[in-house]
Design an enzyme around this catalytic site. Structure first.
Site, mmCIF file in Angstrom:
data_model
loop_
_atom_site.group_PDB
_atom_site.id
_atom_site.type_symbol
_atom_site.label_atom_id
_atom_site.label_comp_id
_atom_site.label_asym_id
_atom_site.label_seq_id
_atom_site.Cartn_x
_atom_site.Cartn_y
_atom_site.Cartn_z
ATOM 1 N N THR A 185 43.177 28.965 51.342
ATOM 2 C CA THR A 185 42.838 30.120 50.503
ATOM 3 C C THR A 185 41.373 30.457 50.741
ATOM 4 O O THR A 185 40.612 29.605 51.208
ATOM 5 C CB THR A 185 43.035 29.797 49.013
ATOM 6 O OG1 THR A 185 42.200 28.675 48.708
ATOM 7 C CG2 THR A 185 44.469 29.424 48.706
ATOM 8 N N GLU A 330 49.367 31.414 48.509
ATOM 9 C CA GLU A 330 50.264 30.459 47.859
ATOM 10 C C GLU A 330 51.709 30.944 47.807
ATOM 11 O O GLU A 330 52.605 30.189 47.458
ATOM 12 C CB GLU A 330 49.785 30.198 46.418
ATOM 13 C CG GLU A 330 48.519 29.362 46.330
ATOM 14 C CD GLU A 330 47.240 30.192 46.379
ATOM 15 O OE1 GLU A 330 47.290 31.346 46.852
ATOM 16 O OE2 GLU A 330 46.198 29.683 45.929
ATOM 17 N N LYS A 439 35.083 42.619 30.060
ATOM 18 C CA LYS A 439 35.312 42.526 28.619
ATOM 19 C C LYS A 439 34.167 43.203 27.872
ATOM 20 O O LYS A 439 33.084 42.655 27.746
ATOM 21 C CB LYS A 439 35.431 41.076 28.186
ATOM 22 C CG LYS A 439 36.090 40.931 26.838
ATOM 23 C CD LYS A 439 36.472 39.501 26.557
ATOM 24 C CE LYS A 439 37.411 39.436 25.366
ATOM 25 N NZ LYS A 439 37.763 38.097 24.992
ATOM 26 N N TRP A 444 39.397 44.709 26.883
ATOM 27 C CA TRP A 444 39.475 44.514 28.333
ATOM 28 C C TRP A 444 39.485 45.850 29.068
ATOM 29 O O TRP A 444 40.170 46.778 28.673
ATOM 30 C CB TRP A 444 40.751 43.759 28.704
ATOM 31 C CG TRP A 444 40.780 42.348 28.203
ATOM 32 C CD1 TRP A 444 41.539 41.854 27.193
ATOM 33 C CD2 TRP A 444 40.009 41.250 28.691
ATOM 34 N NE1 TRP A 444 41.290 40.521 27.019
ATOM 35 C CE2 TRP A 444 40.366 40.112 27.920
ATOM 36 C CE3 TRP A 444 39.052 41.104 29.700
ATOM 37 C CZ2 TRP A 444 39.798 38.863 28.138
ATOM 38 C CZ3 TRP A 444 38.495 39.852 29.912
ATOM 39 C CH2 TRP A 444 38.864 38.752 29.134
HETATM 40 P P1 AMP Z 1 44.918 35.909 49.133
HETATM 41 O O1 AMP Z 1 45.578 34.631 48.818
HETATM 42 O O2 AMP Z 1 43.548 35.755 49.741
HETATM 43 O O3 AMP Z 1 45.782 36.791 49.955
HETATM 44 O O4 AMP Z 1 44.647 36.699 47.751
HETATM 45 C C1 AMP Z 1 45.686 36.929 46.846
HETATM 46 C C2 AMP Z 1 45.226 37.857 45.745
HETATM 47 O O5 AMP Z 1 44.998 39.173 46.255
HETATM 48 C C3 AMP Z 1 46.269 38.076 44.679
HETATM 49 O O6 AMP Z 1 46.308 37.047 43.731
HETATM 50 C C4 AMP Z 1 45.831 39.396 44.068
HETATM 51 O O7 AMP Z 1 44.793 39.225 43.136
HETATM 52 C C5 AMP Z 1 45.295 40.138 45.251
HETATM 53 N N1 AMP Z 1 46.316 41.079 45.725
HETATM 54 C C6 AMP Z 1 47.173 40.941 46.740
HETATM 55 N N2 AMP Z 1 47.944 42.033 46.879
HETATM 56 C C7 AMP Z 1 47.579 42.892 45.908
HETATM 57 C C8 AMP Z 1 48.011 44.198 45.505
HETATM 58 N N3 AMP Z 1 48.953 44.872 46.154
HETATM 59 N N4 AMP Z 1 47.407 44.741 44.437
HETATM 60 C C9 AMP Z 1 46.436 44.099 43.766
HETATM 61 N N5 AMP Z 1 45.973 42.881 44.104
HETATM 62 C C10 AMP Z 1 46.539 42.279 45.158
#
Ligand code: AMP
Length: 547
Positions: A185, A330, A439, A444
């Site tokens: 990650t 994940e 906040k 929010w």
């Molecule tokens: P990563 O593991 O680096 O791909 O990041 C995942 C995170 O990216 C998710 O938990 C979301 O917060 C954000 N994310 C992924 N796709 C979207 C989407 N279509 N809209 C909003 N947030 C997203």
């Protein structure tokens, strides 16, 4: 009782065998690091992956060993994926845009034995070698290059390594739960954590992304994963392309709008995938070149919230349907994709668009719920109530790599860290990352909502809304934005643009224009850095109270 069905393990080697057998001459187009284009096909990908698998026999490796790649999307990288996982090792894709210290941490945590790399990453390899004791071999993708040997004397070259190897190799058969690949990650908070995918989770995820209500991939598609292979396995597209036998266009290192538009038009790409920043660059380039992107029927946007303006632009000006999808490392990553149902044909144009702007609903194989964060009480799926988004399913993490402690809640769900709403059909809307919510005086405010409006302004190219500390309201939203070239937009005009689009108390207190926003290795805006830089502006300046 007599009677049973055959058992066949779900293995990644089955994918490349299928593609080579039934789609042997389907092209794989690849832009190399020197910008040249190479065309191979699925048969050659299989042959080279088998040559590499044979070369591994002199490497003294054991099943489950991690072999890493630091590379762009190109055909050698693709061949190695199939060779590594197909042989029973774990393909660890590393994000080259991380800081050297993070790379060193990741490689040591994974205990990688081998690192494959694109020659452009030689400086990075030089910076880390000597600090990664488990790595026994560095293999540079491409032909021998004496300049690279000078800098890295023990380097091996991919083309030399495979050239005299046989293309005959029997893929080993093993339990489908065997680990196949590893992604870390991004680690914006704390050290990055490894997600270890299995052959089974990968194949089930691959099937799910091919579904009509996901990417709707078929052998008549020409698919371009702009999303890098080191970002959650390019969202699984290199596997799905083999499963369906579609043409792959691998864009290499040039991810600017102009280069991508050229690839789309030259190779008649029908579907491409990337994060919102990629599409913003591509739309600007398409406009300035006057192309209609004729071949593209759809594009997939995920990784961050997709501003409505992008979806509208693609639809109205390029007849291209944008599929909004959500997921994370994940979750392999597909968690949801946005497609309408038959009943939605009856919706008004406005309601239909509203539905299409959500992150979509889960495919078979995963389930979502929203809960009240404190005590895991499920919240109503009414499209209104916001809660902590949790997920479970066949391709969702259970334990992080090297961590004894479960990654799940006490009742077996993975908490995504996102705040979302769900409606009765499972359509999910991300309101924010829990840590990015603002906040203000106990209420929010969604940073995503502010950003979506901001980038709808014709003169704003990129924008990030963050919480700034405030003496009276604790936090207030501020907007950090990048204007289009030659724009004369003022802060006052930018703030006025929010009027009637947001409640007054949700409008950012200040708009700060910058040359560029910090983005991480996967193209996402690094809000933590912005908060660090601008988080105190409302305490320092004499800002007019606007609430
Ligand atoms: P990563 O593991 O680096 O791909 O990041 C995942 C995170 O990216 C998710 O938990 C979301 O917060 C954000 N994310 C992924 N796709 C979207 C989407 N279509 N809209 C909003 N947030 C997203």
């Amino acid at each position: 009782m007599f009677g049973k069905m055959m058992h066949q393990s779900l293995l990644i080697s089955n994918l490349i065998e299928h593609a080579a057998k039934y789609h042997s001459d389907t092209p794989i187009i690849s832009r190399e690091v020197n910008s040249q284009i190479t065309t191979t096909n699925w048969l050659q990908v299989r042959q080279n992956s088998k040559r590499l698998a044979n070369a591994f026999s002199s490497f003294n490796l054991e099943q489950g060993d991690r072999l890493a790649t630091i590379a762009w999307n190109n055909h050698r990288h693709l061949e190695s994926w199939y060779a590594i996982s197909g042989s029973g090792y774990v393909c660890h894709t590393i994000n080259p845009r991380l800081f050297p210290e993070q790379l060193i941490f990741i490689i040591n945590d994974a205990q990688d034995k081998v690192i494959f790399f694109d020659s452009t990453f030689l400086p990075l390899i030089n910076a880390i070698q000597g600090k990664v004791p488990t790595v026994e071999r560095f293999i540079c993708y491409g032909a021998r290059d004496e300049k690279i040997v000078e800098a890295l004397p023990h380097v091996l070259f991919y083309d030399e390594l495979i050239q005299n190897q046989s293309a005959e190799f029997a893929w080993p058969q093993f339990n489908e739960e065997t680990p196949s690949s590893l992604c870390y990650t991004s680690g914006t908070t704390g050290n990055p954590k490894g997600v270890l995918y299995s052959h089974r989770s990968t194949l089930l995820h691959t099937m799910a992304i091919c579904f009509p209500d996901s990417l709707d991939l078929s052998a008549s598609d020409i698919v371009m994963p702009v999303v890098p292979m080191f970002h959650v396995n390019a969202w699984g597209v290199p596997y799905a392309a083999a499963m369906t036998g579609c043409t792959l266009v691998l864009p290499g290192p040039n991810l600017d709008g102009d280069s991508l538009v050229s690839l789309i038009d030259d190779y008649k790409v029908t579907i491409a995938l990337g994060v919102p920043t990629i599409w913003q660059g591509l739309l600007t380039a398409a406009k300035s070149r006057g192309t209609r992107l004729e071949s593209m029927t759809r594009n997939v946007v995920g990784g961050a919230a997709c501003p409505p303006s992008i979806i509208r632009d693609f639809k109205h000006n390029y007849a291209c349907d944008t599929i909004h999808a959500w997921g994370m490392s994940e979750t392999s990553p597909l968690g949801t994709a946005n497609h309408p149902k038959a009943k939605h044909a009856a919706l008004s144009a406005e309601d239909f668009e509203k539905l299409r702007l959500t992150q979509g609903r889960p495919p078979f194989g995963v389930e979502l719920r929203i809960v009240d964060g404190e005590n895991l009480t499920p919240l109503p799926n009414d499209g209104q109530t916001q809660g902590n988004l949790q997920i479970r399913g066949a391709w969702i993490v259970d334990h992080y790599f090297n961590q004894e402690q479960s990654a799940l809640t006490t009742d077996g769900w993975f908490d995504t860290g996102d705040i979302a709403t769900l409606d009765a059909d499972g359509y999910m809307t991300i309101c924010d990352r829990a840590k990015d919510l603002i906040k203000s005086g106990g209420e929010w405010i969604s940073s995503v909502e502010i950003e979506n409006i901001a980038v709808g302004h014709p003169e704003i190219r990129m924008a990030a809304a963050i919480a700034a500390r405030h003496a009276k309201w604790d936090e207030r939203p501020i907007l950090i934005a990048v204007k289009n070239e030659n724009s004369t937009l003022t802060e006052e005009e930018a703030r006025a643009y929010f009027e009637n689009k947001l409640a007054r108390w949700q409008i950012p207190d200040v708009v700060i224009f910058v040359e560029a926003l910090p983005v991480n290795g996967t193209g996402k805006i690094v809000k933590a850095e912005l908060r660090h830089q601008f988080g105190d502006v409302l305490l320092k300046s004499e800002v007019v109270e606007s609430v």
